[in-house]
Design a protein around this motif. Structure first.
Motif, PDB file in Angstrom:
ATOM      1  N   GLN A 122       0.825  -1.202   0.000  1.00 12.53           N
ATOM      2  CA  GLN A 122       0.000   0.000   0.000  1.00 12.53           C
ATOM      3  C   GLN A 122       0.868   1.265   0.000  1.00 12.53           C
ATOM      4  N   GLY A 123       1.965   1.242   0.746  1.00  8.56           N
ATOM      5  CA  GLY A 123       2.882   2.379   0.737  1.00  8.56           C
ATOM      6  C   GLY A 123       3.494   2.582  -0.639  1.00  8.56           C
ATOM      7  N   ALA A 124       3.854   1.482  -1.301  1.00  9.19           N
ATOM      8  CA  ALA A 124       4.400   1.571  -2.661  1.00  9.19           C
ATOM      9  C   ALA A 124       3.348   2.096  -3.630  1.00  9.19           C
ATOM     10  N   GLN A 125       2.086   1.700  -3.454  1.00 10.69           N
ATOM     11  CA  GLN A 125       1.011   2.223  -4.306  1.00 10.69           C
ATOM     12  C   GLN A 125       0.854   3.730  -4.113  1.00 10.69           C
ATOM     13  N   LEU A 126       0.948   4.174  -2.865  1.00  4.12           N
ATOM     14  CA  LEU A 126       0.879   5.605  -2.577  1.00  4.12           C
ATOM     15  C   LEU A 126       2.024   6.332  -3.276  1.00  4.12           C
TER      16      LEU A 126
END
Length: 178
Positions: A122-126
């Motif tokens: 999710q952090g990488a998607q952000l």
């Protein structure tokens, strides 16, 4: 109760006394995120820093995140640290940093995002969503899901120096753009 610990790092002994805190995991992450906020001056500019340890969809976390971003809104630039992050990605986290159709306030100044191999999916998607904007740069190390930062700045876990090369590069990059 408290516990006495002794830590030996390369022959240097450090004695600590710790008191455990009994709380759930997300309360610990929420408190760690709130405690991570820093502001510092660089010449006539103010740089903000926040480390997002965890994201969740709970109302308390969304409200807490909005308050943290409002606290940093006066800064001239922001370092968003997603290293070793964990959790869920809600649109509110994205909307706080990019123009959005709802017209909500957002941080529209320069941002440097730091990622590493332990950054959550999710952090990488952000980070992927944010780096589409010219004013946002992603740096650090490749994430486990294949996000390659624009600036590759290794920081091996075996490094023993006191400095943080990813943070220092983020700060220098930010100062060069604001």
């Amino acid at each position: 109760p408290h516990y006495d610990l002794a830590i030996d790092m390369a022959g240097n002994r450090l004695n600590l006394t710790v008191t455990p805190v009994f709380e759930n995991l997300f309360d610990s992450y929420r408190n760690a995120t709130a405690s991570s906020i820093q502001e510092f001056s660089a010449g006539d500019k103010v740089i903000g820093y926040i480390r997002l340890w965890a994201l969740s969809r709970s109302t308390a976390d969304v409200i807490s995140y909005q308050a943290l971003m409002e606290d940093l809104s006066h800064c001239d630039g922001l370092i968003l640290d997603l290293r070793s992050s964990y959790g869920y990605l809600d649109e509110i986290y994205v909307n706080s940093l990019i123009p959005n159709p709802s017209g909500n306030d957002y941080f529209g100044k320069s941002v440097v995002v730091i990622v590493d191999s332990k950054t959550s999916l999710q952090g990488a998607q952000l980070a992927r969503k944010l780096r589409r904007l010219d004013r946002i740069v992603v740096l650090g190390a490749e994430t486990d899901d294949g996000l390659k930062p624009e600036l590759d700045v290794p920081y091996p876990f075996t490094q023993t120096s006191r400095g943080d090369p990813q943070f220092e590069t983020a700060l220098n990059r930010l100062l060069g753009t604001i």
